[in-house]
Structures are given as C-alpha cells and as structure tokens.
Enzyme design. Structure first.
Site, PDB file in Angstrom:
ATOM      1  N   TYR A 115      -4.923   0.871  15.663  1.00 54.33           N
ATOM      2  CA  TYR A 115      -3.678   0.895  16.422  1.00 54.33           C
ATOM      3  C   TYR A 115      -3.841   0.527  17.892  1.00 54.33           C
ATOM      4  O   TYR A 115      -2.966  -0.109  18.466  1.00 54.33           O
ATOM      5  CB  TYR A 115      -3.019   2.282  16.319  1.00 54.33           C
ATOM      6  N   ASN A 164      -7.908   1.248   9.641  1.00 57.18           N
ATOM      7  CA  ASN A 164      -6.629   1.501  10.300  1.00 57.18           C
ATOM      8  C   ASN A 164      -6.846   1.371  11.810  1.00 57.18           C
ATOM      9  O   ASN A 164      -7.600   2.153  12.396  1.00 57.18           O
ATOM     10  CB  ASN A 164      -6.119   2.911   9.991  1.00 57.18           C
ATOM     11  N   HIS A 196      -3.192  11.087   1.303  1.00 54.28           N
ATOM     12  CA  HIS A 196      -2.701  10.713   2.631  1.00 54.28           C
ATOM     13  C   HIS A 196      -2.109  11.962   3.288  1.00 54.28           C
ATOM     14  O   HIS A 196      -0.898  12.094   3.451  1.00 54.28           O
ATOM     15  CB  HIS A 196      -1.668   9.590   2.525  1.00 54.28           C
ATOM     16  N   ARG A 247       0.849  -1.189   0.000  1.00 51.59           N
ATOM     17  CA  ARG A 247       0.000   0.000   0.000  1.00 51.59           C
ATOM     18  C   ARG A 247       0.889   1.245   0.000  1.00 51.59           C
ATOM     19  O   ARG A 247       1.718   1.418   0.888  1.00 51.59           O
ATOM     20  CB  ARG A 247      -0.918   0.019   1.227  1.00 51.59           C
ATOM     21  N   GLU A 285      -7.808   8.263   6.601  1.00 49.00           N
ATOM     22  CA  GLU A 285      -8.114   8.799   7.934  1.00 49.00           C
ATOM     23  C   GLU A 285      -8.698  10.216   7.910  1.00 49.00           C
ATOM     24  O   GLU A 285      -8.097  11.162   8.424  1.00 49.00           O
ATOM     25  CB  GLU A 285      -6.871   8.745   8.816  1.00 49.00           C
ATOM     26  N   GLU A 334      -3.848  -0.451   8.017  1.00 48.86           N
ATOM     27  CA  GLU A 334      -2.706  -0.046   8.844  1.00 48.86           C
ATOM     28  C   GLU A 334      -2.826  -0.690  10.219  1.00 48.86           C
ATOM     29  O   GLU A 334      -3.916  -0.768  10.786  1.00 48.86           O
ATOM     30  CB  GLU A 334      -2.631   1.476   9.047  1.00 48.86           C
TER      31      GLU A 334
END
Length: 475
Positions: free
Chosen positions: A308, A306, A118, A73, A163, A374
């Site tokens: 985390y 994404n 991005h 990606r 995002e 991600e």
C-alpha cells in the site's frame, strides 16, 4: 509489457462484504464480537450487513464483469463453513453459497483466487485460545483440507492466511483489530505469528501431499509490506535500521518460507538480546520451530504481496524503555513530505515504492513468481464519484509494475486492486472507501455504482489483456 495470462483482478474479504452474520447457520467470528463492543470501530459500525454480498452475489458478479477482470480474489468465511471452527459441524448452506460463487465465476471465465483466512477466526476457537493456542495449527489444517476437498477441483489459486503481521501485531499487541488484545512485550504477537506460520505450513504440506497431484493448484500466504528506505542513505545507522525494519516486517514471514526455514538472524539476535536485558532469561520471546513438524521452508508456490505505501526509516524509537515489537526493531518511520496522502493519514501514495519492493523480493527471495494480491487508494470525507486521483494512482502504479517486469526482470504474474467495492474497512468501519465501485450503505439494496477509477482500471485491463491473443490460463 505484461505476460500472456497476466491476472487482472480485484480483491475482497468475507467479513468486509458478506453481511448475513447470523444467516443460514453461520457461527460468530472474532470480528462480530469485536465490532459489537462499544468504541472498537469508527461510529460503532460493524459487518452485520455490510455490502449484503451473501444475498447480492449476483450484483458483485455483475461488477466483476463490468470491469473485465480475469481473476477475482475472495475469502471464504471459516465461521460460515464450520460454525464452531471444526469439521464436526459443517454448514451446508455456507458450502452451497461458495459453490455458487466459484461456479458462477468460472462460467464467466473469471479465475477465482481463494483466501482461507482473512482476519475472521471463529469465536468458538478464540474461546479456546485462538491463535495463541498451539492447537490452532492443526485446527487450521483440518479446515484447509476441508476447503481443498470441497472446492479444490475448481480453485487453483489458494491463499492460506492474509497478512499474518497485521493479525499478530494489531490484534494481539496494539488491540486495534480483533480479538482486541493489548499485550505489550511482543511475546503474544510473536507467538501468534509463529502459530500462523505453523498453520500455513501444515496446510501447504496437506495440499502438496493429498490434493496437488489431482488438482494441480498453487498455494501461498499473503504477506503485507511497505517499501522502506533509509532517511539518509549515507548514514550507516539509518541503513541498518532499514534492514532491521524490513526483517521485522516482510522478513518475519517471508524469510522462513522462502529463505532459511527460520526467522531472519537479525530478528532473532535483537529479540534475544532485548529479552535478556528485560529479564527474560529462560526462553526467547521469539518461538523456535520444532523439528517434529513439517518444515516451513518452501511452503509457497508463489509470492503473494499486499503493498500500500512506503516509508523512510531512521534509527531509534520513542519507546525503547518499553519492551514491544516497536522497541525490538529500533527504527522510526518518517513520511517524505513530497508524497501525497490518500485519504487516511498512513497511506502515502508512492507507486515507485512498489517497483522497488518487487525488485527487492526478486533479489532476496530467489526470484519467485509474484502476485500483487492487494493494492489500493483510499477516499474519505465527501464522496467523489469522479475520483480522478485514484484513477491516476492506478495508471501510475500499473506503469511501475510494467517497468518492474520489462526493465527489472521481476516475474510478476498478476495484480489485484483493493477493492472491488467499498466495504467494512475494519476499525475504520465505512468511513474509508477503497472501492472501484461505490456502495450506497443507506440503500436497502446496497446499490453498486462504478467510480471513474473503475472505468479507468477497466480501460487498462482491456488495453493490456488484449495485447496477447489466446485464452487466459488458470495460473
């Protein structure tokens, strides 16, 4: 445990790795402007040179092949392709660069997933109002069509915007990301999020109408979300606060696209009530989708996530007297002390949170195909090439993804580690390292060296991708 053709990938973004910020006709982006201002980024660092990927792409490709990735990606730089943000001025050197990257990947049997945006808006468009301008959606659609036309014969997996939550809140309310605007009250952030959804929808409809019949690709937007659960599961207020928090983060962008074509009802109700309390009687701070524009609902061919970290949630917030996104959602985040911290203070390591979030998405968003676009583990301070903790993180996280697939029936199609290599981590500069490869930023040649975690990830890819015979499909 993993389906045939599962995407094993790593991710990067143009501004974070390319450097060459003035090379071959590239125009400035908002991150060039932001990072060149004193005090914006750790150590006043910037992405002028970064990993030198614009010069050293072949080194990146070598790293990709060492890991055995099936997918990669990357993002394309809007300002490198269209220096003033419009198709009136095409930078052919930029086109050549991305053609080379895409062609090299395909020759190596690696499938590209390309992100159009991005965080790096051309400064020329910021000067015209940026993401706060109603015109930005049409400008983005024109840029997207240019990319679909130029690269779409070879790229079959597209992300329009990465995002949007981070772009809206950190860039336009908190002021800690480019363009660095501190505009409390929520109005600017909600407007930016709204325009990003409009832009995404226009681009999706353009692809669907003009490019999908020939290229047969898939298009989505990458939505970031923590997993959230009530601090006290038996406390009704904590349960409500958690639901509200999820609506204001994950739901803000996923609900219009996957569920209703509009924002979550609780989000609209709370914002309107708070707006009235603070004297905003004429109009809501949360914009309304126009019926004259293409619909938002259904504009994602898969769910790009994404993830985390995770948080416990309790009701209330410390700034309720100040109108903001935080006061609107009326929820406090709490770290579970049993969760280990990965380098940066915000990144608690909670692999099981990903599994729970995947199940939540399956249940609430019509069981979509999901790509984890991600997920990563940060290292700060002294360099550890034998990064045992990060290797353990990947093993445990991928185990939780396997459980989500086999035990919970979640349709996960791929997993992309963040990141292929250490890079410019936005406001943290080069002080935070997420890479599977270490980059020596003191070395003119930006030498890449695989971390132990990279070797561990490569072993996992080899183990799981060889369980099935046959080639990996593009998507």
């Amino acid at each position: 445990m993993f389906p045939r053709g599962f995407a094993w990938g790593a991710a990067t973004a143009a501004y974070q790795i390319e450097g060459g910020w003035q090379a071959d006709g590239r125009g400035p982006s908002i991150w060039d402007t932001f990072s060149h201002e004193t005090g914006r980024v750790f150590g006043d660092q910037n992405g002028d040179v970064a990993c030198k990927s614009y010069e050293l792409w072949e080194e990146d490709l070598r790293s990709i092949l060492q890991l055995g990735l099936t997918h990669y990606r990357l993002s394309v730089s809007w300002a490198r392709l269209l220096p003033d943000g419009t198709t009136q001025h095409v930078n052919h050197k930029g086109v050549e660069y991305y053609n080379k990257v895409i062609d090299n990947l395909l020759t190596a049997n690696v499938t590209p997933m390309v992100t159009l945006y991005h965080f790096d808006l051309p400064q020329a468009l910021q000067d015209q109002g940026g993401w706060k301008s109603p015109n930005i959606a049409a400008l983005f659609d024109s840029y997207a069509r240019f990319c679909f036309q130029t690269f779409g014969d070879r790229v079959k997996l597209w992300i329009t915007i990465n995002e949007p939550y981070v772009c809206a809140k950190l860039g336009h309310e908190d002021g800690i990301h480019a363009p660095g605007l501190e505009e409390p009250g929520g109005r600017a952030a909600y407007l930016v999020g709204h325009n990003m959804l409009r832009a995404h929808a226009l681009a999706w409809h353009s692809y669907d109408a003009f490019f999908r019949p020939k290229h047969e690709g898939l298009v989505s937007l990458a939505i970031n979300s923590d997993w959230l659960e009530p601090l006290e599961p038996d406390c009704a207020e904590d349960v409500s606060a958690t639901e509200r928090h999820l609506a204001f983060t994950l739901g803000w962008f996923a609900w219009p696209v996957f569920v209703s074509g509009d924002y979550p009802e609780i989000m609209r109700a709370v914002i309107d009530a708070n707006s009235k309390t603070h004297g905003f009687n004429s109009e809501s701070r949360l914009p309304i989708f126009s019926k004259d524009e293409p619909p938002i609902l259904g504009t994602a061919d898969f769910f790009a996530l994404n993830y985390y970290t995770s948080r416990k949630v309790t009701s209330g917030c410390g700034h309720s007297d100040i109108l903001s996104m935080k006061s609107d959602r009326g929820a406090q985040e709490v770290l579970d002390p049993s969760w280990p911290i990965s380098g940066v203070s915000w990144l608690a390591v909670v692999p099981h949170g990903l599994r729970r979030l995947l199940s939540y998405i399956k249940k609430n968003f019509s069981d979509p195909a999901i790509y984890i676009t991600e997920n990563g583990f940060a290292q700060v301070g002294s360099l550890e090439m034998e990064d045992v903790q990060r290797g353990k993180f990947y093993t445990e996280t991928i185990s939780e993804v396997a459980k989500a697939i086999t035990e919970d029936g979640v349709n996960v199609r791929g997993y992309f580690a963040w990141s292929l290599m250490d890079n410019f981590e936005w406001a943290d500069g080069y002080s935070v390292r997420f890479g599977l490869f270490h980059v020596d930023f003191s070395d003119e040649k930006r030498k890449r060296t695989m971390y132990r975690s990279g070797r561990e990830y490569a072993k996992l890819i080899l183990k799981y991708s060889t369980e099935h015979e046959g080639p990996h499909p593009n998507h």
